[in-house]
Scaffold this active site. Sequence first.
Site, mmCIF file in Angstrom:
data_model
loop_
_atom_site.group_PDB
_atom_site.id
_atom_site.type_symbol
_atom_site.label_atom_id
_atom_site.label_comp_id
_atom_site.label_asym_id
_atom_site.label_seq_id
_atom_site.Cartn_x
_atom_site.Cartn_y
_atom_site.Cartn_z
ATOM 1 N N HIS A 77 58.373 43.757 51.556
ATOM 2 C CA HIS A 77 57.315 44.778 51.626
ATOM 3 C C HIS A 77 55.942 44.139 51.385
ATOM 4 O O HIS A 77 55.516 44.182 50.153
ATOM 5 C CB HIS A 77 57.681 45.909 50.877
ATOM 6 C CG HIS A 77 56.794 47.117 51.158
ATOM 7 N ND1 HIS A 77 57.287 48.414 50.805
ATOM 8 C CD2 HIS A 77 55.619 47.160 51.339
ATOM 9 C CE1 HIS A 77 56.361 49.256 51.334
ATOM 10 N NE2 HIS A 77 55.221 48.717 51.602
ATOM 11 N N HIS A 79 51.778 43.821 52.508
ATOM 12 C CA HIS A 79 50.691 44.101 53.287
ATOM 13 C C HIS A 79 49.801 42.836 53.573
ATOM 14 O O HIS A 79 49.170 42.439 52.559
ATOM 15 C CB HIS A 79 49.875 45.290 52.836
ATOM 16 C CG HIS A 79 50.817 46.514 52.845
ATOM 17 N ND1 HIS A 79 50.799 47.237 53.968
ATOM 18 C CD2 HIS A 79 51.420 47.026 51.876
ATOM 19 C CE1 HIS A 79 51.602 48.252 53.593
ATOM 20 N NE2 HIS A 79 51.827 48.240 52.395
ATOM 21 N N ASN A 111 51.100 48.342 59.248
ATOM 22 C CA ASN A 111 50.144 49.143 59.336
ATOM 23 C C ASN A 111 48.525 48.481 59.484
ATOM 24 O O ASN A 111 47.750 48.502 58.425
ATOM 25 C CB ASN A 111 49.787 50.100 58.354
ATOM 26 C CG ASN A 111 49.824 49.515 56.900
ATOM 27 O OD1 ASN A 111 50.045 48.413 56.609
ATOM 28 N ND2 ASN A 111 49.402 50.158 55.834
ATOM 29 N N HIS A 198 58.817 55.075 54.293
ATOM 30 C CA HIS A 198 58.036 55.614 53.382
ATOM 31 C C HIS A 198 58.381 57.169 53.169
ATOM 32 O O HIS A 198 57.729 57.975 53.757
ATOM 33 C CB HIS A 198 56.596 55.090 53.784
ATOM 34 C CG HIS A 198 55.499 55.749 52.953
ATOM 35 N ND1 HIS A 198 54.586 54.894 52.130
ATOM 36 C CD2 HIS A 198 55.090 56.976 52.420
ATOM 37 C CE1 HIS A 198 53.778 55.725 51.744
ATOM 38 N NE2 HIS A 198 53.996 57.060 51.838
ATOM 39 N N ASN A 297 50.426 54.476 46.190
ATOM 40 C CA ASN A 297 51.286 55.487 46.791
ATOM 41 C C ASN A 297 52.597 54.915 47.291
ATOM 42 O O ASN A 297 52.771 53.979 47.742
ATOM 43 C CB ASN A 297 50.616 55.801 48.164
ATOM 44 C CG ASN A 297 51.252 56.993 48.591
ATOM 45 O OD1 ASN A 297 51.913 57.505 48.214
ATOM 46 N ND2 ASN A 297 50.970 57.371 49.913
ATOM 47 N N ASP A 324 55.145 45.628 47.714
ATOM 48 C CA ASP A 324 54.155 46.516 48.129
ATOM 49 C C ASP A 324 53.035 45.842 47.915
ATOM 50 O O ASP A 324 51.920 46.689 47.694
ATOM 51 C CB ASP A 324 54.231 48.029 47.697
ATOM 52 C CG ASP A 324 53.578 48.972 48.688
ATOM 53 O OD1 ASP A 324 52.976 48.547 49.504
ATOM 54 O OD2 ASP A 324 53.574 50.056 47.897
ATOM 55 N N HIS A 328 43.122 45.263 48.564
ATOM 56 C CA HIS A 328 41.907 45.915 49.223
ATOM 57 C C HIS A 328 40.725 45.433 48.482
ATOM 58 O O HIS A 328 40.548 45.233 47.603
ATOM 59 C CB HIS A 328 41.712 47.649 48.551
ATOM 60 C CG HIS A 328 42.852 48.489 49.044
ATOM 61 N ND1 HIS A 328 43.106 48.879 50.489
ATOM 62 C CD2 HIS A 328 44.004 48.963 48.858
ATOM 63 C CE1 HIS A 328 44.069 49.627 50.575
ATOM 64 N NE2 HIS A 328 44.815 49.751 49.478
HETATM 65 ZN ZN LIG Z 1 54.509 52.663 51.372
#
Ligand SMILES: [Zn+2]
Length: 449
Positions: A77, A79, A111, A198, A297, A324, A328
């Site tokens: 997981h 990003h 995403n 999720h 989140n 996760d 940002h």
């Molecule tokens: Zn998530």
Amino acid sequence: MSAYLVKNVSILGGEPTDLLLEDGVVAAIGSDVGFETGASAPSSTNGGAPSSTNGTDEVEVVDGTGLVALPGLVDLHTHLREPGREDAETVESGTQAAALGGFTAVHAMANTEPVADTAGVVEQVWRLGREAGYCDVYPVGAVTVGLAGEQLAELGAMADSAARVRVFSDDGRCVSDAVLMRRALEYVKAFDGVIAQHAQEPRLTEGAQMNEGELSGRLGLTGWPAVAEEAIIARDCLLAAHVGSRLHVCHVSTAGSVEIVRDAKRKGWNVTAEACPHHLLLTDDLAETYDPIYKVNPPLRSTADTQALRAGLADGTIDIVATDHAPHPHEDKDCEWAAAAFGMLGLETALSIVQETMVDPGLLDWAGVAERMSYAPARIGRVADHGQPIEVGAPANVVLYDPAARRTVEPAESASLSRNTPYAGMELPGRVVATFLRGKATVLDGKLQ
Ligand SMILES: [Zn+2]
């Protein structure tokens, strides 16, 4: 390609031994391997850069005294933000952070902009990972077109693509429509895929900002109730059992969720689950600072929840730790709480947090860490070349870790393009000394190669 002889290293915390990495594989394990002359290791600093080309001239010696060797970590997981948000992270910068954290493989969430919902986009991400060369990148395919939750994406085409996608997720959003979720679970059975959910019931979490409780009321922030996570996990476990498919639950954050997963496993259902380092360590009272660095989140929960997650991870109810990692740029975090983006960095600190919350308190040994941060995530993601025990003939995906080191987290030192770590200034145990990807050092002496 050069070979590495790691002297006097403890594999999974066992008796010190020597470890020879050569031609991309673990070539030998035992005392006096690689040095028929019996030459001793040079007096380098602990875990220091190789300083000898003793004997066979292409073998570099690494002093492994005091270090634990673990199989290269696998993150299910991550990003990476590319394509689309290269101001936050790129495949290259994210995989550099991964290597520094001891990872040799990461699954890149879908995403992005555009969303990874076609064979074209997942192949692009996969190729960028290969070009960067720090870490193997396994793209996660979106479950629904554009993450919109309305129609299934081209799951089969992504599975058949060069990226060979096996993990599908709308992460960031929940596949809340039960019919779509059922169809997705049925569809991926054909190629042994898994849906990573999720779990967030959208109606119960409209405008949600932090864990629902006494504190959210006092701070005037809309609550994100545990039941919104637990209701979806319960439903999805039932759906997965009904269609006989594999379900993976992302970032479990509540004690009730751990109970539901435990019950599903007791029934023999094919359900796996992950916990994130921040949910093991941090709690919702940090929201009292109104510092959005702690906004994530699902949200940080109570101390009782962190204890339940630790217990679940220890007894195997929670199969894996996943980061996760959610970079940002500062303009998306340096603002008032309600306007800030959800998410925090995680790749470079994950192993330290697991040591702090699980290993040091005696809940997990190093073999348990290998299972939950390497073997199991590779199994769930159906990644053949990672997550293998350090044995002769196995791919040389190895991390050398110094559990006795202490370090203070300095955001400016991160390889990530973003700085949103909640651990800034915190002293954490452990340090990744070296990471080897198929025998090539991506990190040596704690530095990117
Ligand atoms: Zn998530």
